[in-house]
Scaffold this motif. Structure first.
Motif, PDB file in Angstrom:
ATOM      1  N   GLU A 135       3.925   6.744  13.517  1.00  0.00           N
ATOM      2  CA  GLU A 135       4.589   7.631  12.567  1.00  0.00           C
ATOM      3  C   GLU A 135       6.044   7.248  12.333  1.00  0.00           C
ATOM      4  OE1 GLU A 135       5.844  12.355  12.141  1.00  0.00           O
ATOM      5  OE2 GLU A 135       4.397  11.728  13.674  1.00  0.00           O
ATOM      6  N   ASP A 136       6.788   6.931  13.399  1.00  0.00           N
ATOM      7  CA  ASP A 136       8.208   6.614  13.250  1.00  0.00           C
ATOM      8  C   ASP A 136       8.416   5.399  12.348  1.00  0.00           C
ATOM      9  OD1 ASP A 136       8.912   8.720  14.851  1.00  0.00           O
ATOM     10  OD2 ASP A 136       9.108   7.516  16.680  1.00  0.00           O
ATOM     11  N   GLU A 137       7.640   4.340  12.574  1.00  0.00           N
ATOM     12  CA  GLU A 137       7.802   3.134  11.763  1.00  0.00           C
ATOM     13  C   GLU A 137       7.394   3.385  10.313  1.00  0.00           C
ATOM     14  OE1 GLU A 137       8.620  -0.558  10.301  1.00  0.00           O
ATOM     15  OE2 GLU A 137       9.336   0.454  12.113  1.00  0.00           O
ATOM     16  N   GLN A 138       6.324   4.129  10.113  1.00  0.00           N
ATOM     17  CA  GLN A 138       5.897   4.398   8.739  1.00  0.00           C
ATOM     18  C   GLN A 138       6.898   5.284   8.009  1.00  0.00           C
ATOM     19  OE1 GLN A 138       3.864   2.648   7.399  1.00  0.00           O
ATOM     20  NE2 GLN A 138       1.989   2.279   8.546  1.00  0.00           N
ATOM     21  N   ARG A 139       7.540   6.200   8.716  1.00  0.00           N
ATOM     22  CA  ARG A 139       8.587   7.008   8.084  1.00  0.00           C
ATOM     23  C   ARG A 139       9.748   6.129   7.631  1.00  0.00           C
ATOM     24  NH1 ARG A 139       8.913  12.490   8.344  1.00  0.00           N
ATOM     25  NH2 ARG A 139       7.313  13.597   9.541  1.00  0.00           N
ATOM     26  N   ARG A 140      10.145   5.180   8.483  1.00  0.00           N
ATOM     27  CA  ARG A 140      11.230   4.268   8.099  1.00  0.00           C
ATOM     28  C   ARG A 140      10.834   3.456   6.867  1.00  0.00           C
ATOM     29  NH1 ARG A 140      12.017   4.126  13.887  1.00  0.00           N
ATOM     30  NH2 ARG A 140      10.382   2.542  14.132  1.00  0.00           N
ATOM     31  N   ARG A 141       9.604   2.983   6.866  1.00  0.00           N
ATOM     32  CA  ARG A 141       9.141   2.168   5.744  1.00  0.00           C
ATOM     33  C   ARG A 141       9.067   2.969   4.446  1.00  0.00           C
ATOM     34  NH1 ARG A 141       4.499  -2.169   7.527  1.00  0.00           N
ATOM     35  NH2 ARG A 141       5.685  -3.216   9.178  1.00  0.00           N
ATOM     36  N   VAL A 142       8.504   4.170   4.531  1.00  0.00           N
ATOM     37  CA  VAL A 142       8.333   4.944   3.302  1.00  0.00           C
ATOM     38  C   VAL A 142       9.682   5.363   2.725  1.00  0.00           C
ATOM     39  CG1 VAL A 142       8.133   7.303   4.225  1.00  0.00           C
ATOM     40  CG2 VAL A 142       6.781   6.628   2.233  1.00  0.00           C
TER      41      VAL A 142
ATOM     42  N   ASP B 288      18.245  -0.708   3.473  1.00  0.00           N
ATOM     43  CA  ASP B 288      17.997   0.676   3.083  1.00  0.00           C
ATOM     44  C   ASP B 288      16.989   0.825   1.951  1.00  0.00           C
ATOM     45  OD1 ASP B 288      19.829   1.667   4.957  1.00  0.00           O
ATOM     46  OD2 ASP B 288      21.504   1.324   3.577  1.00  0.00           O
ATOM     47  N   ALA B 289      16.464  -0.274   1.444  1.00  0.00           N
ATOM     48  CA  ALA B 289      15.543  -0.164   0.306  1.00  0.00           C
ATOM     49  C   ALA B 289      14.639  -1.390   0.227  1.00  0.00           C
ATOM     50  CB  ALA B 289      16.321  -0.008  -0.998  1.00  0.00           C
TER      51      ALA B 289
ATOM     52  N   ALA C 192       0.827  -1.208   0.000  1.00  0.00           N
ATOM     53  CA  ALA C 192       0.000   0.000   0.000  1.00  0.00           C
ATOM     54  C   ALA C 192       0.863   1.260   0.000  1.00  0.00           C
ATOM     55  CB  ALA C 192      -0.933  -0.004   1.206  1.00  0.00           C
ATOM     56  N   LEU C 193       1.990   1.235   0.720  1.00  0.00           N
ATOM     57  CA  LEU C 193       2.910   2.372   0.696  1.00  0.00           C
ATOM     58  C   LEU C 193       3.510   2.552  -0.692  1.00  0.00           C
ATOM     59  CD1 LEU C 193       4.869   2.167   4.077  1.00  0.00           C
ATOM     60  CD2 LEU C 193       3.366   4.010   3.316  1.00  0.00           C
ATOM     61  N   HIS C 194       3.834   1.437  -1.327  1.00  0.00           N
ATOM     62  CA  HIS C 194       4.361   1.512  -2.699  1.00  0.00           C
ATOM     63  C   HIS C 194       3.327   2.140  -3.632  1.00  0.00           C
ATOM     64  CE1 HIS C 194       6.516   0.515  -6.323  1.00  0.00           C
ATOM     65  NE2 HIS C 194       5.556  -0.292  -6.741  1.00  0.00           N
TER      66      HIS C 194
ATOM     67  N   ALA D 238      10.615   4.309  -0.988  1.00  0.00           N
ATOM     68  CA  ALA D 238      10.975   5.389  -1.913  1.00  0.00           C
ATOM     69  C   ALA D 238      12.364   5.164  -2.493  1.00  0.00           C
ATOM     70  CB  ALA D 238      10.900   6.734  -1.194  1.00  0.00           C
ATOM     71  N   ALA D 239      13.298   4.697  -1.652  1.00  0.00           N
ATOM     72  CA  ALA D 239      14.651   4.416  -2.139  1.00  0.00           C
ATOM     73  C   ALA D 239      14.627   3.312  -3.186  1.00  0.00           C
ATOM     74  CB  ALA D 239      15.554   4.024  -0.973  1.00  0.00           C
ATOM     75  N   GLY D 240      13.800   2.296  -2.964  1.00  0.00           N
ATOM     76  CA  GLY D 240      13.681   1.216  -3.937  1.00  0.00           C
ATOM     77  C   GLY D 240      13.097   1.669  -5.261  1.00  0.00           C
ATOM     78  N   MET D 241      12.360   2.772  -5.247  1.00  0.00           N
ATOM     79  CA  MET D 241      11.773   3.330  -6.467  1.00  0.00           C
ATOM     80  C   MET D 241      12.673   4.378  -7.107  1.00  0.00           C
ATOM     81  SD  MET D 241       7.868   3.806  -5.022  1.00  0.00           S
ATOM     82  CE  MET D 241       7.272   4.619  -6.520  1.00  0.00           C
TER      83      MET D 241
END
Length: 397
Positions: free
Chosen positions: A140-147, A298-299, A108-110, A151-154
């Motif tokens: 928020e902290d975990e979702q920031r790490r995930r996003v 990291d991605a 869903a984040l992707h 984003a790095a993978g994209m």
């Protein structure tokens, strides 16, 4: 008082008032006057189509009560728009359901990042928009790490202008279904000009008993007032280990009924994933989308793959027999780099674990159906070639 007259000047006709002057704006007439003029015009052919439609629209609009519109009109309506081509219809609720540990929140984040940046989602075009992620599961902290990892993978950087002020996050203080929750969401949507909402998740965020229809219906009514929404949810225990096409959301059956598109997610031991559209109110609703995910420190990357990919091998058991034949055609084409014969498909199925053996006549029937659905094209003799993908990576879809 004399009846209205019709004056024809070349190819354009006008409706004249009782004193002979053309009526430029039908909205200035009373309902009674419009009715009288329409009834006096026994020969509609004397009027231009444009003038007739203008008078008719004004007449109809005034006669209908507030909140009621004609269902059929002269103009053809615009086609249905999709936020994700063929999967997520614009302006409606889409459900994404899966068992725990399948990575549905990462997916869903992707999707949220694809919409915010305008990048295709697993090969399918998207409408670019501003996204609000409503989180009832993590913080928020975990979702920031995930996003950041997604984003790095994209290939999206921290200061990428494509994402600036286009992806927003909130962790509500009130349960889904309460007035306080709903009012806050509408406030955020209005102030931030939100186009797309991700709700994570429906069951965890809901107030009351999500298995009870009377508790879920008010939630569905509130979501209908939001922009296009993707609601993540958990799969019911009774279908958690079944195929992706048979999985259903936990709780009330009205969850599925309220959604206009329902997507299920399944993971294979061989590393692949499949998104199965098990319901759609707007088309056949049988789309299958395969992908692979790589999790690094990291991605996190998402790769659109073909059903013939080895990483999707364990997902073949969830395909129809015709679907397995299509997979065989694609895989054999990669090997042969040429036409695939029915006998080749039979041999491929016989040699593959988890595939049911079928007669060559059955394969011929499959190929006939696949030609009709434009999934394969005819080659020399009985041979076939796989057709191009039905949906291309075109954001203007």
């Amino acid at each position: 008082m004399s009846s209205p007259s019709v004056q024809t000047n070349g190819h354009v006709s006008t409706v004249s008032s009782t004193n002979g002057e053309p009526v430029a704006n039908p909205s200035s007439l009373s309902v009674e006057e419009i009715e009288r003029r329409l009834s006096a015009l026994e020969d509609r052919g004397a009027m231009s189509t444009e003038r007739w439609e203008k008078l008719y629209r004004e007449h109809t609009k005034r006669k209908l009560p507030e909140g009621v519109v004609p269902l059929y009109d002269f103009e053809r309506p615009d086609p249905l728009q999709w936020f994700v081509a063929g999967l997520v219809p614009e302006g409606h609720l889409t459900m994404l359901i899966a068992d725990g540990g399948t990575g549905k929140s990462f997916l869903a984040l992707h999707l949220a990042l694809c919409i915010a940046s305008g990048q295709p989602f697993l090969g399918r075009g998207v409408d670019r928009g501003r996204v609000l992620y409503i989180d009832h599961e993590l913080d928020e902290d975990e979702q920031r790490r995930r996003v950041w990892r997604v984003a790095a993978g994209m290939g999206l950087g921290a200061h990428d202008e494509a994402l600036r002020h286009r992806l927003f996050y909130t962790r509500p203080h009130h349960p889904l279904g309460t007035d306080d929750h709903h009012i806050k969401v509408l406030e955020y949507v209005d102030r931030l000009d939100i186009d797309f909402v991700v709700l994570d998740s429906l069951t965890m965020g809901a107030a009351g008993d999500i298995k009870d229809q009377s508790d879920f219906v008010p939630i569905a009514q509130q979501i209908r007032q939001w922009p296009t929404t993707l609601a993540i949810d958990h799969v019911s225990h009774s279908t958690a280990r079944s195929s992706a096409s048979k999985a259903r959301a936990f709780g009330s059956v009205f969850k599925r009924n309220a959604a206009r598109s329902s997507l299920t997610l399944a993971k294979a031991d061989t590393g692949g994933y499949v998104i199965q559209q098990e319901k759609s109110n707007f088309d056949a609703g049988d789309a299958r989308l395969y992908y692979a995910t790589t999790f690094e420190e990291d991605a996190v990357t998402f790769e659109h793959i073909d059903e013939a990919d080895e990483r999707a091998a364990d997902l073949l058991s969830d395909l129809s027999s015709e679907g397995v034949t299509l997979t065989a055609v694609k895989k054999l084409y990669e090997t042969f780099e040429g036409a695939v014969l029915p006998e080749n498909v039979v041999e491929w199925r016989d040699e593959r674990d988890g595939c049911t053996s079928v007669a060559v006549g059955t394969v011929r029937n499959h190929l006939t159906a696949l030609r009709q659905s434009d999934d394969v094209v005819s080659a020399e003799g009985e041979g076939v070639l796989p057709a191009k993908a039905k949906y291309e990576s075109d954001a203007s879809f």
